[in-house]
Scaffold this active site. Structure first.
Site, PDB file in Angstrom:
ATOM      1  N   ASP A  45      64.235  21.497  -9.968  1.00 53.67           N
ATOM      2  CA  ASP A  45      64.996  20.737 -10.471  1.00 53.67           C
ATOM      3  C   ASP A  45      66.341  20.354  -9.418  1.00 53.67           C
ATOM      4  O   ASP A  45      66.889  20.921  -8.571  1.00 53.67           O
ATOM      5  CB  ASP A  45      65.832  20.409 -12.100  1.00 53.67           C
ATOM      6  CG  ASP A  45      65.625  19.332 -12.869  1.00 53.67           C
ATOM      7  OD1 ASP A  45      65.879  18.264 -12.061  1.00 53.67           O
ATOM      8  OD2 ASP A  45      65.797  19.210 -13.811  1.00 53.67           O
ATOM      9  N   GLY A  97      72.079  20.360 -12.222  1.00 53.05           N
ATOM     10  CA  GLY A  97      73.351  19.486 -13.114  1.00 53.05           C
ATOM     11  C   GLY A  97      72.490  18.417 -12.934  1.00 53.05           C
ATOM     12  O   GLY A  97      73.664  17.200 -13.284  1.00 53.05           O
ATOM     13  N   ASN A 120      69.641   0.776  -9.227  1.00 52.84           N
ATOM     14  CA  ASN A 120      69.129  -0.447  -8.171  1.00 52.84           C
ATOM     15  C   ASN A 120      68.424  -0.116  -7.261  1.00 52.84           C
ATOM     16  O   ASN A 120      67.551   1.424  -7.658  1.00 52.84           O
ATOM     17  CB  ASN A 120      70.339  -0.523  -7.289  1.00 52.84           C
ATOM     18  CG  ASN A 120      71.426  -2.036  -7.976  1.00 52.84           C
ATOM     19  OD1 ASN A 120      71.844  -2.857  -6.999  1.00 52.84           O
ATOM     20  ND2 ASN A 120      72.171  -1.719  -8.808  1.00 52.84           N
ATOM     21  N   TYR A 171      79.389  13.517  -5.548  1.00 61.45           N
ATOM     22  CA  TYR A 171      79.039  11.588  -5.729  1.00 61.45           C
ATOM     23  C   TYR A 171      79.592  11.077  -6.662  1.00 61.45           C
ATOM     24  O   TYR A 171      80.493   9.977  -6.319  1.00 61.45           O
ATOM     25  CB  TYR A 171      77.994  11.481  -5.974  1.00 61.45           C
ATOM     26  CG  TYR A 171      77.616  10.174  -6.214  1.00 61.45           C
ATOM     27  CD1 TYR A 171      77.558   8.755  -5.234  1.00 61.45           C
ATOM     28  CD2 TYR A 171      76.673   9.785  -7.636  1.00 61.45           C
ATOM     29  CE1 TYR A 171      78.058   7.854  -4.908  1.00 61.45           C
ATOM     30  CE2 TYR A 171      76.852   8.138  -7.460  1.00 61.45           C
ATOM     31  CZ  TYR A 171      77.148   7.307  -6.655  1.00 61.45           C
ATOM     32  OH  TYR A 171      76.713   5.608  -6.377  1.00 61.45           O
ATOM     33  N   LYS A 218      82.970   9.089  -6.686  1.00 62.09           N
ATOM     34  CA  LYS A 218      83.417   7.758  -7.330  1.00 62.09           C
ATOM     35  C   LYS A 218      84.233   7.397  -8.540  1.00 62.09           C
ATOM     36  O   LYS A 218      85.035   5.936  -8.332  1.00 62.09           O
ATOM     37  CB  LYS A 218      81.918   7.271  -7.957  1.00 62.09           C
ATOM     38  CG  LYS A 218      81.039   6.592  -6.486  1.00 62.09           C
ATOM     39  CD  LYS A 218      81.093   5.871  -5.287  1.00 62.09           C
ATOM     40  CE  LYS A 218      80.939   4.432  -5.998  1.00 62.09           C
ATOM     41  NZ  LYS A 218      81.152   3.295  -4.623  1.00 62.09           N
ATOM     42  N   ALA A 247      80.499  -0.376   0.697  1.00 61.25           N
ATOM     43  CA  ALA A 247      80.431   0.935   1.381  1.00 61.25           C
ATOM     44  C   ALA A 247      80.704   2.466   1.156  1.00 61.25           C
ATOM     45  O   ALA A 247      82.290   2.891  -0.133  1.00 61.25           O
ATOM     46  CB  ALA A 247      81.024   1.053   2.687  1.00 61.25           C
ATOM     47  N   ALA A 248      79.627   3.534   0.706  1.00 61.82           N
ATOM     48  CA  ALA A 248      80.393   4.776   0.340  1.00 61.82           C
ATOM     49  C   ALA A 248      78.895   6.313   0.032  1.00 61.82           C
ATOM     50  O   ALA A 248      77.865   4.797   0.512  1.00 61.82           O
ATOM     51  CB  ALA A 248      80.601   4.927  -0.773  1.00 61.82           C
ATOM     52  N   GLU A 249      79.326   6.860   0.510  1.00 58.47           N
ATOM     53  CA  GLU A 249      78.121   7.778   0.353  1.00 58.47           C
ATOM     54  C   GLU A 249      77.572   7.346  -0.935  1.00 58.47           C
ATOM     55  O   GLU A 249      78.423   7.619  -1.954  1.00 58.47           O
ATOM     56  CB  GLU A 249      78.108   8.747   0.797  1.00 58.47           C
ATOM     57  CG  GLU A 249      78.876   9.714   2.201  1.00 58.47           C
ATOM     58  CD  GLU A 249      77.948   9.518   3.326  1.00 58.47           C
ATOM     59  OE1 GLU A 249      76.637   9.563   3.130  1.00 58.47           O
ATOM     60  OE2 GLU A 249      77.765   9.240   4.138  1.00 58.47           O
ATOM     61  N   THR A 278      79.380   2.822 -10.510  1.00 59.95           N
ATOM     62  CA  THR A 278      78.606   3.427 -11.078  1.00 59.95           C
ATOM     63  C   THR A 278      78.710   4.108 -12.047  1.00 59.95           C
ATOM     64  O   THR A 278      79.599   3.897 -12.273  1.00 59.95           O
ATOM     65  CB  THR A 278      77.536   4.262  -9.715  1.00 59.95           C
ATOM     66  OG1 THR A 278      76.827   5.330 -10.458  1.00 59.95           O
ATOM     67  CG2 THR A 278      78.965   5.670  -9.336  1.00 59.95           C
ATOM     68  N   ASP A 279      77.312   4.116 -12.832  1.00 56.00           N
ATOM     69  CA  ASP A 279      77.450   4.353 -14.421  1.00 56.00           C
ATOM     70  C   ASP A 279      77.436   6.179 -14.309  1.00 56.00           C
ATOM     71  O   ASP A 279      77.509   6.464 -15.135  1.00 56.00           O
ATOM     72  CB  ASP A 279      75.818   4.061 -15.395  1.00 56.00           C
ATOM     73  CG  ASP A 279      74.572   4.860 -13.907  1.00 56.00           C
ATOM     74  OD1 ASP A 279      74.721   4.887 -13.382  1.00 56.00           O
ATOM     75  OD2 ASP A 279      73.366   4.199 -14.713  1.00 56.00           O
ATOM     76  N   GLU A 280      77.598   6.442 -13.014  1.00 55.73           N
ATOM     77  CA  GLU A 280      76.920   8.112 -13.166  1.00 55.73           C
ATOM     78  C   GLU A 280      78.601   8.521 -12.996  1.00 55.73           C
ATOM     79  O   GLU A 280      79.186   9.984 -13.554  1.00 55.73           O
ATOM     80  CB  GLU A 280      76.484   8.355 -11.518  1.00 55.73           C
ATOM     81  CG  GLU A 280      74.966   7.944 -10.972  1.00 55.73           C
ATOM     82  CD  GLU A 280      74.269   8.784 -10.680  1.00 55.73           C
ATOM     83  OE1 GLU A 280      74.943  10.017 -10.164  1.00 55.73           O
ATOM     84  OE2 GLU A 280      73.440   8.584 -10.250  1.00 55.73           O
ATOM     85  N   THR A 291      75.836   4.508   8.990  1.00 58.69           N
ATOM     86  CA  THR A 291      75.805   5.877   8.617  1.00 58.69           C
ATOM     87  C   THR A 291      74.412   5.466   8.387  1.00 58.69           C
ATOM     88  O   THR A 291      73.079   4.943   8.775  1.00 58.69           O
ATOM     89  CB  THR A 291      75.806   6.524   7.976  1.00 58.69           C
ATOM     90  OG1 THR A 291      75.495   5.779   6.225  1.00 58.69           O
ATOM     91  CG2 THR A 291      77.570   6.599   7.607  1.00 58.69           C
ATOM     92  N   ALA A 329      81.936  12.431  -8.782  1.00 58.98           N
ATOM     93  CA  ALA A 329      82.806  12.517  -9.458  1.00 58.98           C
ATOM     94  C   ALA A 329      83.833  11.619  -8.258  1.00 58.98           C
ATOM     95  O   ALA A 329      85.249  11.572  -8.247  1.00 58.98           O
ATOM     96  CB  ALA A 329      83.220  14.087  -8.736  1.00 58.98           C
TER      97      ALA A 329
END
Ligand code: NAD
Ligand code: DAU
Length: 364
Positions: free
Chosen positions: A296, A299, A195, A165, A169, A83-85, A139-141, A37, A167
């Site tokens: 900003d 969210g 990272n 994103y 993950k 692999a991810a967006e 991820t931490d998110e 991508t 959600a």
């Protein structure tokens, strides 16, 4: 670990991990599946160590027949799934590819692993639990946002994602865990903080700020710049994943952080100071004058931080880089590789992205 399928190995962390693994384990065959991508590039895979042990396959993780064929042809025993967006801002503008790759793509990989490795009743006779592993890079998110005085996220934090994103993950983490719980798939998960380092696509904060400052253009700081991230040098993340593959218990999750929690504004000011020192002849000194506050992110999570106590205590991993040493290495790498930045930007509609993301914010 003999035949390792790495997904997303032409992206930022994946390419660093491919490099790391080929160096650390000369006996391992790496099959690198990446769709290329906008975020992936063959340029990230130049000059690999032990290149004979690396095979690149351009393809989509959602392509079930391709993924099943790779498991069969290469007798895959280990998956490391990057692999991810991965860009939050892109997920806010257009969430659909995130659902497709992060959720459906993970599902397709899990199904292929189930078919190749497990019998209907559970693990196939020929495979012991130690012989195969599905490692999911997360991820931490997925844990949402911390308030200023909250303790850092850990393995027992509840899921509370706040962006499309995050959600997707979170959904992928749940699917991986379910394949372990229901079908007995030997998996591990790492949930990691932000990272930075070589080969990061120059639309994420740190490489964007370096490349934009070098051109003397405004450095777009979202909101008040007081959002806190926990920065981890990418080589330390690669080492954490490698450690989990070797020593981690199947069915376990490990939270991985850099121990460097700083507001964005301070990170960017530090980058500007490093650039001032490395480029004393620059017409844009001090680079800090380029910082420009813009609208900003909708969210926007105010703070993330990760508790790495468990992976440290159980597996003996801790990061080797401080933020100062990691940022200096990163700036030096970008200064030494201007042609990489140019090639990467030329390969995609980079100006289109800048216009779409920053146009209404006040531009850069
Ligand atoms: P990246 O965006 O730089 O790279 C993603 C790679 O995946 C690219 O090479 C892209 O071509 C490939 N890809 C995307 N969709 C695909 C598909 N459908 N089929 C095959 N390949 C596809 O991402 P990154 O920053 O290297 O992140 C890698 C992983 O680590 C992601 O899963 C991300 O969620 C996770 N993660 C990233 C960070 C970070 O700070 N960058 C932190 C924690 C976790
Ligand atoms: O926390 C881990 C996550 O870190 C990963 O899961 C994601 O894949 C990765 O992209 C990263 O997400 P962030 O949203 O934290 O990273 P980004 O580099 O996009 O932004 C870092 C911070 O900087 C964030 O608070 C938003 C802010 N920012 C970002 C950009 C691109 C700005 O202020 N200006 C910008 O132009």
């Amino acid at each position: 670990m003999r035949n390792v399928l790495i997904t997303g190995g032409a992206g930022f962390i994946g390419a660093n991990f491919v490099r790391y693994l080929l160096q650390a384990e000369p006996g391992v065959q790496v099959i690198n599946l990446d769709m290329l991508t906008y975020a992936g590039s063959r340029e990230n895979l130049m000059d690999l160590p032990n290149p004979g042990n690396h095979q690149f396959v351009q393809g989509n993780i959602c392509d079930r027949s391709l993924v099943e064929r790779l498991f069969e042809v290469f007798q895959i025993d280990t998956v490391v799934h990057f692999a991810a967006e991965s860009h939050v801002d892109r997920s806010i503008i257009d969430p659909e590819p995130f659902i497709e790759t992060n959720v459906r793509g993970t599902f397709v990989l899990l199904e292929a692993a189930r078919k190749a490795w497990l019998s209907r009743a559970g693990l196939a006779n020929s495979q012991s639990e130690q012989a195969v592993r599905f490692h999911h890079v997360s991820t931490d998110e997925v844990f949402g946002m911390l308030e200023p005085g909250d303790p850092p996220f850990s393995e027992i934090s509840p899921y509370a994602p706040n962006s499309p994103y995050a959600a997707t993950k979170a959904a992928s983490d749940h699917l991986v865990r379910v394949y372990g719980h229901t079908y007995g798939l030997p998996y591990t998960i790492t949930n990691c903080s932000n990272n930075y380092g070589p080969y990061q696509f120059p639309e994420k904060l740190i490489p964007l700020m370096i490349s934009t400052a070098l051109e003397g253009r405004p450095l777009p700081m979202y909101g008040d710049g007081q959002q806190v991230r926990d920065w981890l040098f990418v080589e330390d993340h690669c080492q954490a994943i490698w450690t989990v593959l070797h020593k981690g218990d199947p069915g376990n999750t490990y939270t991985v952080g850099g121990g460097n929690q700083l507001p964005n504004l301070e990170v960017v000011r530090t980058l500007c100071e490093i650039l001032d020192e490395c480029r004393p002849e620059s017409p844009y000194l001090p680079h800090e004058q380029l910082i420009t506050f813009v609208a900003d992110r909708p969210g926007h999570d105010r703070r993330y931080a990760m508790d790495s106590t468990y992976i440290d205590r159980e597996l003996g991993w801790k990061p080797e880089h401080t933020l100062a040493s990691g940022l200096l290495k990163t700036v030096e790498w970008y200064l030494e590789h201007p042609e990489w930045v140019d090639t990467i930007r030329r390969g995609v509609d980079y100006q289109g992205w800048l216009a779409m993301n920053y146009g209404e914010r006040g531009g850069i």
